[in-house]
Scaffold this motif. Structure first.
Motif, PDB file in Angstrom:
ATOM      1  N   UNK A 135       1.030  -1.086   0.032  1.00  0.00           N
ATOM      2  CA  UNK A 135       0.095   0.057   0.033  1.00  0.00           C
ATOM      3  C   UNK A 135       0.912   1.253   0.155  1.00  0.00           C
ATOM      4  N   UNK A 136       0.998   1.952  -1.093  1.00  0.00           N
ATOM      5  CA  UNK A 136       2.162   3.091  -1.367  1.00  0.00           C
ATOM      6  C   UNK A 136       1.320   4.233  -1.089  1.00  0.00           C
ATOM      7  N   UNK A 137       2.364   5.068  -0.208  1.00  0.00           N
ATOM      8  CA  UNK A 137       1.815   6.477   0.165  1.00  0.00           C
ATOM      9  C   UNK A 137       2.939   7.416  -0.094  1.00  0.00           C
ATOM     10  N   UNK A 138       2.493   8.553  -0.119  1.00  0.00           N
ATOM     11  CA  UNK A 138       3.419   9.850  -0.087  1.00  0.00           C
ATOM     12  C   UNK A 138       2.974  10.454   1.142  1.00  0.00           C
ATOM     13  N   UNK A 139       3.866  10.316   2.115  1.00  0.00           N
ATOM     14  CA  UNK A 139       3.609  10.815   3.445  1.00  0.00           C
ATOM     15  C   UNK A 139       3.475  12.425   3.498  1.00  0.00           C
ATOM     16  N   UNK A 140       2.431  13.055   3.903  1.00  0.00           N
ATOM     17  CA  UNK A 140       2.353  14.563   3.803  1.00  0.00           C
ATOM     18  C   UNK A 140       1.771  15.178   5.009  1.00  0.00           C
ATOM     19  N   UNK A 141       1.078  16.065   4.831  1.00  0.00           N
ATOM     20  CA  UNK A 141       0.700  16.966   6.107  1.00  0.00           C
ATOM     21  C   UNK A 141      -0.906  16.281   6.438  1.00  0.00           C
ATOM     22  N   UNK A 142      -1.383  15.504   5.696  1.00  0.00           N
ATOM     23  CA  UNK A 142      -2.781  15.247   6.016  1.00  0.00           C
ATOM     24  C   UNK A 142      -2.693  13.636   6.800  1.00  0.00           C
ATOM     25  N   UNK A 143      -3.532  13.603   7.654  1.00  0.00           N
ATOM     26  CA  UNK A 143      -3.309  12.371   8.640  1.00  0.00           C
ATOM     27  C   UNK A 143      -3.641  10.964   7.838  1.00  0.00           C
ATOM     28  N   UNK A 144      -2.736  10.090   8.303  1.00  0.00           N
ATOM     29  CA  UNK A 144      -2.841   8.725   7.722  1.00  0.00           C
ATOM     30  C   UNK A 144      -1.777   8.234   6.986  1.00  0.00           C
ATOM     31  N   UNK A 174      -8.768  11.644   4.912  1.00  0.00           N
ATOM     32  CA  UNK A 174      -7.412  12.181   5.007  1.00  0.00           C
ATOM     33  C   UNK A 174      -6.630  11.886   3.954  1.00  0.00           C
ATOM     34  N   UNK A 175      -5.641  11.194   4.008  1.00  0.00           N
ATOM     35  CA  UNK A 175      -4.595  10.857   2.915  1.00  0.00           C
ATOM     36  C   UNK A 175      -5.253   9.629   2.012  1.00  0.00           C
ATOM     37  N   UNK A 176      -6.443   9.037   2.517  1.00  0.00           N
ATOM     38  CA  UNK A 176      -6.906   7.995   1.359  1.00  0.00           C
ATOM     39  C   UNK A 176      -6.381   6.857   1.901  1.00  0.00           C
ATOM     40  N   UNK A 177      -5.782   6.573   2.928  1.00  0.00           N
ATOM     41  CA  UNK A 177      -5.215   5.207   3.308  1.00  0.00           C
ATOM     42  C   UNK A 177      -5.943   4.220   3.386  1.00  0.00           C
ATOM     43  N   UNK A 178      -7.252   4.237   4.046  1.00  0.00           N
ATOM     44  CA  UNK A 178      -8.103   3.212   4.350  1.00  0.00           C
ATOM     45  C   UNK A 178      -8.708   2.920   3.066  1.00  0.00           C
ATOM     46  N   UNK A 179      -9.348   3.783   2.304  1.00  0.00           N
ATOM     47  CA  UNK A 179      -9.736   3.599   0.923  1.00  0.00           C
ATOM     48  C   UNK A 179      -8.933   2.897   0.200  1.00  0.00           C
ATOM     49  N   UNK A 180      -7.583   3.235  -0.174  1.00  0.00           N
ATOM     50  CA  UNK A 180      -6.658   2.358  -0.673  1.00  0.00           C
ATOM     51  C   UNK A 180      -6.498   1.048  -0.355  1.00  0.00           C
ATOM     52  N   UNK A 181      -6.144   0.851   1.033  1.00  0.00           N
ATOM     53  CA  UNK A 181      -6.134  -0.444   1.477  1.00  0.00           C
ATOM     54  C   UNK A 181      -7.341  -1.295   1.173  1.00  0.00           C
ATOM     55  N   UNK A 182      -8.396  -0.649   1.113  1.00  0.00           N
ATOM     56  CA  UNK A 182      -9.704  -1.515   0.675  1.00  0.00           C
ATOM     57  C   UNK A 182      -9.481  -1.706  -0.748  1.00  0.00           C
ATOM     58  N   UNK A 183      -9.202  -0.945  -1.487  1.00  0.00           N
ATOM     59  CA  UNK A 183      -9.041  -1.201  -2.946  1.00  0.00           C
ATOM     60  C   UNK A 183      -7.662  -2.479  -3.138  1.00  0.00           C
ATOM     61  N   UNK A 184      -6.802  -2.246  -2.574  1.00  0.00           N
ATOM     62  CA  UNK A 184      -5.635  -3.287  -2.772  1.00  0.00           C
ATOM     63  C   UNK A 184      -6.144  -4.670  -2.081  1.00  0.00           C
TER      64      UNK A 184
END
Length: 307
Positions: A135-144, A174-184
């Motif tokens: 689950x790839x992310x660009x960590x930024x200022x938004x939570x997650x 936030x960063x979309x991490x949970x939705x992206x987790x669901x997709x992958x």
């Protein structure tokens, strides 16, 4: 390129006057660091969190200063001399390389194993997956980013579900991490919203890192509690609804969330700090939701609910 980082105390709490004087003396980039402003910000935005990291609070404790940046060359040093002469004050000075700003923050982000299936990976890392799903992310200022217990618990709950062909809604994405987790993990599509206007772009960029079709991953900026139009736009019939927010938002959301849920849907919610779990549980049950699982990590709680 090297920069001069200089700091001056704010006298009598008058940051605007000092900023104006520095601007007149040729300073362009300034940062105000003030404990009173920090406290006011927290108080005025209390509904968005129950907890502030001790490290962040300690960073602002007792601070009342303006930091500014000048190039470490003849021009910058001349400007610094003029400031000392005009204000009669010796700034605190440090020196920073461009690379310090551009790259050093990355050392704090490493791949994180979550549950049995996922590996949250900063976009610049290329680790061995060891059979896990990236689950790839660009960590930024938004939570997650996956480092917080509330995010980890939500992702662990998602791992337990059969998401193949499922529609997922992420409230407070936030960063979309949970939705992206669901997709992958196999979901068919994700919709979401967040009060932060930056969230749609940040989440879309993170989704792109995971080669997710943008037609299947749509994020809006808006307040799902206050805006009936946003609730209508999101629609209903979702198989999984996620809300990793705070107790003060989850409690009123509990009365609304069923309108988003399909028959047999799951509601996964976290961001609930120790001491608030009983009232959140009561709100969920009062709304007609059944607690299927209650997870607890560090000082945080997560509920998975069914209709």
């Amino acid at each position: 390129m090297r920069w001069i980082e200089a700091a001056l105390p704010i006298e009598n709490g008058d940051a605007d006057t000092l900023c104006a004087r520095l601007a007149d003396l040729g300073v362009d980039g300034m940062v105000v660091e003030d404990e009173a402003d920090f406290r006011d910000f927290l108080e005025n935005n209390r509904k968005y969190w129950d907890y502030v990291d001790d490290e962040l609070e300690n960073r602002f404790k007792g601070l009342s200063r303006i930091k500014f940046y000048l190039p470490d060359d003849d021009s910058g040093r001349d400007t610094l001399k003029n400031i000392k002469s005009a204000l009669g004050t010796e700034p605190q000075v440090a020196y920073i390389e461009d690379s310090d700003w551009e790259n050093n923050w990355r050392e704090f982000y490493k791949p994180i194993e979550i549950g049995e299936k996922l590996l949250v990976v900063p976009e610049w890392e290329q680790p061995e997956l060891g059979g896990r799903t990236a689950l790839r992310l660009d960590p930024g200022l938004i939570f997650g980013t996956g480092s917080h217990a509330t995010t980890r618990m939500c992702l662990k709950q998602l791992e337990k579900l059969n998401l193949a062909g499922r529609r997922v809604l992420d409230l407070g994405c936030g960063s979309g991490i949970l939705g992206i987790g669901a997709m992958v993990l196999g979901a068919e599509s994700v919709a979401g919203c967040d009060v932060d206007p930056k969230a749609p772009d940040v989440a879309a960029n993170n989704a792109a890192l995971n080669d997710i079709d943008p037609a299947r991953f749509v994020i809006y900026a808006g307040d799902v509690l206050a805006d009936a139009g946003m609730r209508a736009r999101l629609g209903g019939g979702y198989d999984v609804v996620l809300a990793n927010i705070v107790a003060d938002v989850i409690i009123p959301l509990a009365a609304l969330v069923k309108q988003f849920m399909a028959e047999g849907a799951q509601f996964i919610t976290s961001g609930i700090i120790d001491g608030r779990e009983a009232e959140v549980r009561a709100a969920l049950e009062a709304a007609g939701l059944k607690i299927a699982e209650h997870a607890h990590e560090e000082e945080w709680h997560c509920f998975r609910c069914t209709l």
